[in-house]
Enzyme design. Structure first.
Site, PDB file in Angstrom:
ATOM      1  N   GLY A   1       0.661  -1.138   0.041  1.00 43.78           N
ATOM      2  CA  GLY A   1       0.013   0.010   0.026  1.00 43.78           C
ATOM      3  C   GLY A   1       0.870   1.316  -0.038  1.00 43.78           C
ATOM      4  O   GLY A   1       2.014   1.052  -0.409  1.00 43.78           O
ATOM      5  N   ALA A   2       0.116   2.358   0.470  1.00 42.26           N
ATOM      6  CA  ALA A   2       0.925   3.784   0.195  1.00 42.26           C
ATOM      7  C   ALA A   2       1.342   3.856  -1.222  1.00 42.26           C
ATOM      8  O   ALA A   2       2.347   3.966  -1.179  1.00 42.26           O
ATOM      9  CB  ALA A   2       1.751   3.931   1.245  1.00 42.26           C
TER      10      ALA A   2
ATOM     11  N   GLY B   1       5.226   4.525  -9.035  1.00 40.54           N
ATOM     12  CA  GLY B   1       5.970   3.122  -9.322  1.00 40.54           C
ATOM     13  C   GLY B   1       5.082   2.127  -9.351  1.00 40.54           C
ATOM     14  O   GLY B   1       5.067   1.249  -9.881  1.00 40.54           O
ATOM     15  N   HIS B   2       4.405   2.027  -8.366  1.00 40.10           N
ATOM     16  CA  HIS B   2       3.168   0.803  -8.139  1.00 40.10           C
ATOM     17  C   HIS B   2       2.239   0.790  -9.314  1.00 40.10           C
ATOM     18  O   HIS B   2       2.208  -0.285 -10.028  1.00 40.10           O
ATOM     19  CB  HIS B   2       2.314   0.861  -6.848  1.00 40.10           C
TER      20      HIS B   2
ATOM     21  N   GLN C   1       7.813  -9.296   7.859  1.00 44.50           N
ATOM     22  CA  GLN C   1       9.000  -8.881   7.261  1.00 44.50           C
ATOM     23  C   GLN C   1       9.942  -7.627   7.747  1.00 44.50           C
ATOM     24  O   GLN C   1      10.772  -6.809   7.212  1.00 44.50           O
ATOM     25  CB  GLN C   1       8.796  -8.631   5.927  1.00 44.50           C
TER      26      GLN C   1
ATOM     27  N   LYS D   1      13.635  -1.405  -7.719  1.00 43.77           N
ATOM     28  CA  LYS D   1      14.409  -0.669  -6.627  1.00 43.77           C
ATOM     29  C   LYS D   1      14.783  -1.748  -5.613  1.00 43.77           C
ATOM     30  O   LYS D   1      15.908  -1.684  -4.990  1.00 43.77           O
ATOM     31  CB  LYS D   1      13.428   0.360  -6.265  1.00 43.77           C
TER      32      LYS D   1
ATOM     33  N   GLN E   1      15.250  -8.411  -3.398  1.00 46.93           N
ATOM     34  CA  GLN E   1      14.037  -8.812  -3.204  1.00 46.93           C
ATOM     35  C   GLN E   1      13.403  -9.471  -4.389  1.00 46.93           C
ATOM     36  O   GLN E   1      13.047 -10.817  -4.409  1.00 46.93           O
ATOM     37  CB  GLN E   1      12.783  -7.711  -2.726  1.00 46.93           C
TER      38      GLN E   1
ATOM     39  N   SER F   1       9.235   5.603  -3.595  1.00 45.26           N
ATOM     40  CA  SER F   1       9.089   4.565  -2.540  1.00 45.26           C
ATOM     41  C   SER F   1       8.056   5.188  -1.628  1.00 45.26           C
ATOM     42  O   SER F   1       7.785   6.287  -1.402  1.00 45.26           O
ATOM     43  CB  SER F   1      10.293   4.544  -1.810  1.00 45.26           C
ATOM     44  N   SER F   2       7.163   4.019  -1.081  1.00 50.31           N
ATOM     45  CA  SER F   2       6.047   4.526  -0.127  1.00 50.31           C
ATOM     46  C   SER F   2       6.594   5.305   1.097  1.00 50.31           C
ATOM     47  O   SER F   2       6.018   6.199   1.650  1.00 50.31           O
ATOM     48  CB  SER F   2       5.529   3.300   0.076  1.00 50.31           C
TER      49      SER F   2
HETATM   50  O1  PAF Z   1       8.075  -4.867  -1.920  1.00 48.95           O
HETATM   51  C1  PAF Z   1       6.892  -5.124  -1.118  1.00 48.95           C
HETATM   52  O2  PAF Z   1       6.092  -4.065  -1.078  1.00 48.95           O
HETATM   53  C2  PAF Z   1       6.968  -6.102  -0.216  1.00 48.95           C
HETATM   54  O3  PAF Z   1       8.044  -6.712   0.186  1.00 48.95           O
HETATM   55  C3  PAF Z   1       5.963  -7.272  -0.952  1.00 48.95           C
HETATM   56  C4  PAF Z   1       6.631  -7.730  -2.014  1.00 48.95           C
HETATM   57  C5  PAF Z   1       4.854  -6.890  -1.218  1.00 48.95           C
HETATM   58  C6  PAF Z   1       5.883  -8.389   0.219  1.00 48.95           C
HETATM   59  O4  PAF Z   1       5.162  -7.803   1.267  1.00 48.95           O
END
Ligand code: PAF
Length: 284
Positions: free
Chosen positions: A36-37, A41-42, A66, A154, A158, A190-191
């Site tokens: 969210g937020a 980019g999203h 996480q 970014k 991951q 970035s959020s």
């Molecule tokens: O990149 C993120 O926003 C998070 O790490 C993800 C991949 C949604 C997992 O919670």
């Protein structure tokens, strides 16, 4: 397109039921997992997914497992109404917004082995972080069962972890690595940027500029010069604290010399005030 306006699900069973119908009608599913937020980019991930899939599912779930730093989890920005409106406007078909209890009904703690990848950079400085990412992404993949899933570069490391996870799951989900989107002044979207004060936001804009100079230095004068420069530059600002700046090959092994025939990438993690930002830049 199968959906006229965006559908919102909070329950796993209901989302699965809907997706079963969609898939049995032969439609492909693209998936954009987020916390969210949302920012542009999203939205770029949603656009890429929409081009590559018949239906796009976005999830919003601030995954507690996480966050190695509980204060970071507490302050993580949450803007669900704004996010839903943003997604609807972007033409997202389905939004999945589960509760923590829905995702983690029991205190089940799986452990993943990502070997070397979990011991460097983000893995080194955020112990347990990738285990939490793998835990939630696996859970989300099992719920959505997408054909393709889209992630921003970014979070370079991951994406590598998620590709390794998919291999471990013997899954056929295609992981699509999407370009970093930047603000006008170059700061990677970035959020966390929305947590910066006005002054911190100005300072944060120096990160891509420092990276660009470091890139040139690495190419012309070498890796050590580039590292020295970044350390010195960051030290000049009281509100900035460098966690790491490394130059690596594409598999994230540190390199000490740039070989033009081997792809290299510079990666940085830096605190601006209390906010931890990461970025990366391909060198050749
Ligand atoms: O990149 C993120 O926003 C998070 O790490 C993800 C991949 C949604 C997992 O919670």
């Amino acid at each position: 397109m199968p959906c006229k306006s965006m559908l919102i699900f909070t329950k796993i069973a209901e989302l699965k039921g809907f997706l079963k119908q969609i898939k049995s009608a032969g439609h492909t599913v693209g998936f954009v997992p987020t916390m969210g937020a949302l920012h542009n980019g999203h939205i770029s991930l949603i656009s890429i997914s929409k081009k590559a899939s018949n239906i796009t599912v976005c999830s919003i779930f601030v995954n507690p497992t996480q966050f190695n730093d509980k204060a970071d989890l507490k302050r993580y920005p949450r803007t669900p109404e704004k996010d839903a409106a943003f997604l609807e406007k972007a033409g997202c078909d389905v939004l999945f917004m589960p509760s923590v209890e829905e995702i983690y009904p029991t205190e089940k703690k799986e452990t993943y082995d990502f070997g070397y990848l979990n011991t460097v950079l983000e893995g080194k400085y955020r112990p347990g972080h990738f285990n939490g990412v793998a835990q939630v992404v696996k859970r989300l993949f099992e719920i959505v069962e997408p054909d393709k899933a889209f992630f921003g570069s970014k979070d370079y490391q991951q994406v590598m972890i998620i590709k390794a996870l998919v291999k471990q799951m013997h899954s056929t989900i295609e992981i699509v690595n999407c370009p970093i989107l930047r603000e006008e002044d170059g700061l990677a979207m970035s959020s966390r940027n929305m947590l910066l004060s006005e002054e911190e936001r100005h300072i944060a804009a120096l990160i891509p500029k420092i990276m660009e100079v470091a890139k040139q230095l690495a190419l012309i004068k070498g890796v050590d010069e580039a590292k020295h420069f970044v350390n010195k530059e960051v030290e000049r600002f009281e509100d900035m604290k460098l966690e790491y700046f490394e130059i690596c090959d594409v598999d994230l092994h540190e390199i000490s010399k740039i070989d033009p025939s081997v792809k290299a990438i510079a990666l940085i993690a830096v605190f601006v005030g209390k906010i931890r930002l990461i970025d990366n830049l391909a060198l050749n």
